[in-house]
Design a protein around this motif. Structure first.
Motif, PDB file in Angstrom:
ATOM      1  N   THR A  75     -91.666 -34.980  36.008  1.00 25.05           N
ATOM      2  CA  THR A  75     -92.724 -35.733  35.335  1.00 25.05           C
ATOM      3  C   THR A  75     -92.124 -36.972  34.695  1.00 25.05           C
ATOM      4  O   THR A  75     -90.944 -36.993  34.329  1.00 25.05           O
ATOM      5  N   SER A 111    -101.894 -34.808  37.496  1.00 25.51           N
ATOM      6  CA  SER A 111    -101.377 -34.326  36.223  1.00 25.51           C
ATOM      7  C   SER A 111    -102.405 -33.529  35.435  1.00 25.51           C
ATOM      8  O   SER A 111    -102.040 -32.756  34.548  1.00 25.51           O
ATOM      9  N   ALA A 139     -96.660 -37.118  37.956  1.00 25.25           N
ATOM     10  CA  ALA A 139     -96.010 -35.872  38.360  1.00 25.25           C
ATOM     11  C   ALA A 139     -95.709 -35.898  39.846  1.00 25.25           C
ATOM     12  O   ALA A 139     -96.547 -36.332  40.654  1.00 25.25           O
TER      13      ALA A 139
END
Length: 492
Positions: free
Chosen positions: A459, A114, A123
């Protein structure tokens, strides 16, 4: 084999097929076939990578079990030699195996870092199927070429509508039937047959992607039709592949490879060799070897023939025009000439010292014709090889491997083999495709799998951040503090 004989053989082959799916014919059939494929897609996607791999593996086993049946059908529709047809079947099995085995690794969900600024987020990225993929296949390799996009699209979770060439409908039908026979359930590979109007209808049918293999001119028409619905395309157009032979090359190996790459399948190969640039100091020896090998090849209907017929009758006149233009401009006939033409067959022709503006060097010949031109240096060879509008494949012969890699890197081609020819097409993990008039997009390998999928980034917030810049309720000092932190981290 004449076109009429091929059609009759194809019809006989179709009537002998067992089980499977019904083949729809003509442009009016495209819409319903696409609708059926779209209805089956959620079920196919729902099997997951493991379930689809099981199906595709069973299909591969069945294809190999009935390999000679497919060989016979390919020969009936194209007239190619038995060994050329067997090579297709071998490549079909290997590429189908690779796509099924590697789809999960290439396309499955994976974590992505991330970064410091978004450290409170987890993510991931994964590649989801597009939906329905249309594949428009050619006649010259009616099993191997379509299997690249078909296998990748299926492994990714799409269903496929295949429009085989009107010259080889039986091979397309055989592939769909054997998949349906291997695993009962909704048909995930469907076939619609017909000519250019059927292909145009498929382009306009709002499928989610089109993969086309054929001439560059037809590729442009495919793109125009697909533009009506903003349908993305993969285009594998023509080629004018070149070989560079350095002064230190193994001439015997280079000549043997050049003749095979130029003459196999009677020269009807998109990545077939059409031009050789050989350094002058070894040119005479190379030409003698090429002439001897090409002159020993057998052409015709005989069982031991090395070259089969030219499938498209009109292509014979294209080949003849290229040879006549080269000779008229001062080229030297090393092998063959007017006597090489005995429709539907063309015997091997080798030309030397052909002017670079001759159509034999600027346009795709697509026949058993090889041009060998001498050059002063490898640098000149690279410049000449890159001078055409095509950029599909190429090959380099030199004993110096480092030099071979260096030359390959300078060539404007999607694929290059060093001390081999067309080796890239036999490696399922490598992307296949070109640049310029040879098209764009890739089949085979990880790139090919991703061509028939869409990336999806996700995410997920793990905890509330200490600073919240993405809010109108943020503290007045938040952005200044964030800028100071970025300057400290990345500003030097």
């Amino acid at each position: 084999m004449t076109a009429g004989a091929a059609a009759a053989a194809a019809a006989a082959g179709n009537s002998a097929l067992r089980g499977g799916t019904d083949t729809a014919s003509g442009p009016e059939a495209v819409g319903p076939v696409v609708a059926d494929a779209r209805a089956a897609q959620p079920w196919w996607e729902g099997l997951g990578f493991a379930g689809r791999k099981k199906v595709l593996d069973a299909w591969r086993v069945l294809i190999l079990r009935r390999a000679e049946e497919l060989v016979d059908l390919i020969r009936a529709e194209t007239g190619k030699t038995a060994d050329d047809a067997r090579l297709e079947v071998v490549l079909v099995a290997d590429h189908l195996r690779w796509s099924a085995a590697h789809a999960a690794r290439v396309l499955g969900r994976r974590r992505v870092r991330s970064g410091l600024l978004m450290f409170n987020q987890s993510a991931t990225v994964e590649y989801r199927p597009l939906g329905v993929v249309g594949v428009i296949g050619p006649w010259n390799y009616p099993a191997f070429i379509p299997i690249g996009p078909v296998a990748a699209a299926l492994a990714a979770g799409n269903t496929v509508v295949l429009k085989p060439s009107e010259l080889t409908p039986g091979v397309g039908r055989w592939l769909a039937d054997t998949l349906a026979e291997a695993v009962p359930g909704p048909a995930v590979l469907r076939v619609v047959t017909g000519g250019g109007q059927t292909g145009a209808a498929l382009c306009r049918a709002a499928v989610d992607k089109i993969s086309f293999t054929g001439s560059s001119a037809t590729g442009r028409r495919v793109m125009a039709a697909c533009a009506q619905n903003l349908t993305p395309v993969v285009i594998e157009g023509g080629g004018k592949d070149a070989m560079i032979v350095a002064a230190d090359a193994d001439l015997d190996a280079a000549a043997d490879a050049a003749v095979w790459a130029a003459m196999s399948n009677a020269g009807q190969t998109c990545v077939g060799l059409e031009r050789v640039y050989v350094v002058a100091e070894v040119a005479d020896g190379f030409l003698r070897l090429v002439g001897d090998r090409a002159g020993a090849l057998r052409t015709g209907e005989r069982p031991d023939a090395d070259l089969g017929p030219i499938v498209l009758p009109r292509q014979i006149e294209v080949i003849r025009a290229h040879v006549q233009d080269a000779v008229a401009r001062g080229a030297r006939l090393v092998l063959g000439g007017p006597e090489s033409f005995a429709p539907p067959h063309v015997a091997p022709i080798v030309l030397a010292d052909v002017p670079e503006d001759s159509i034999a060097l600027t346009e795709e010949t697509f026949g058993p014709v090889l041009v060998v031109n001498r050059v002063a240096s490898v640098d000149e060879a690279v410049a000449r090889a890159n001078a055409v509008s095509y950029g599909l494949g190429a090959s380099v012969y030199t004993r110096d491997r480092a030099q071979g890699r260096s030359i390959a890197g300078r060539l404007r081609a999607g694929m290059v083999s060093v001390n081999a020819v067309i080796a890239f097409a036999g490696i399922p993990a490598l992307p296949f495709g070109g640049v310029g008039d040879s098209g764009f997009g890739r089949v085979h390998g990880p790139d090919g799998l991703r061509e028939f999928s869409r990336s999806q980034a996700v995410t997920s917030q793990r905890f509330r951040p200490f600073m919240q810049p993405n809010s109108f309720a943020r503290d007045p000092g938040t952005m200044r503090a964030l800028l100071r932190m970025v300057r400290a981290l990345y500003g030097r």
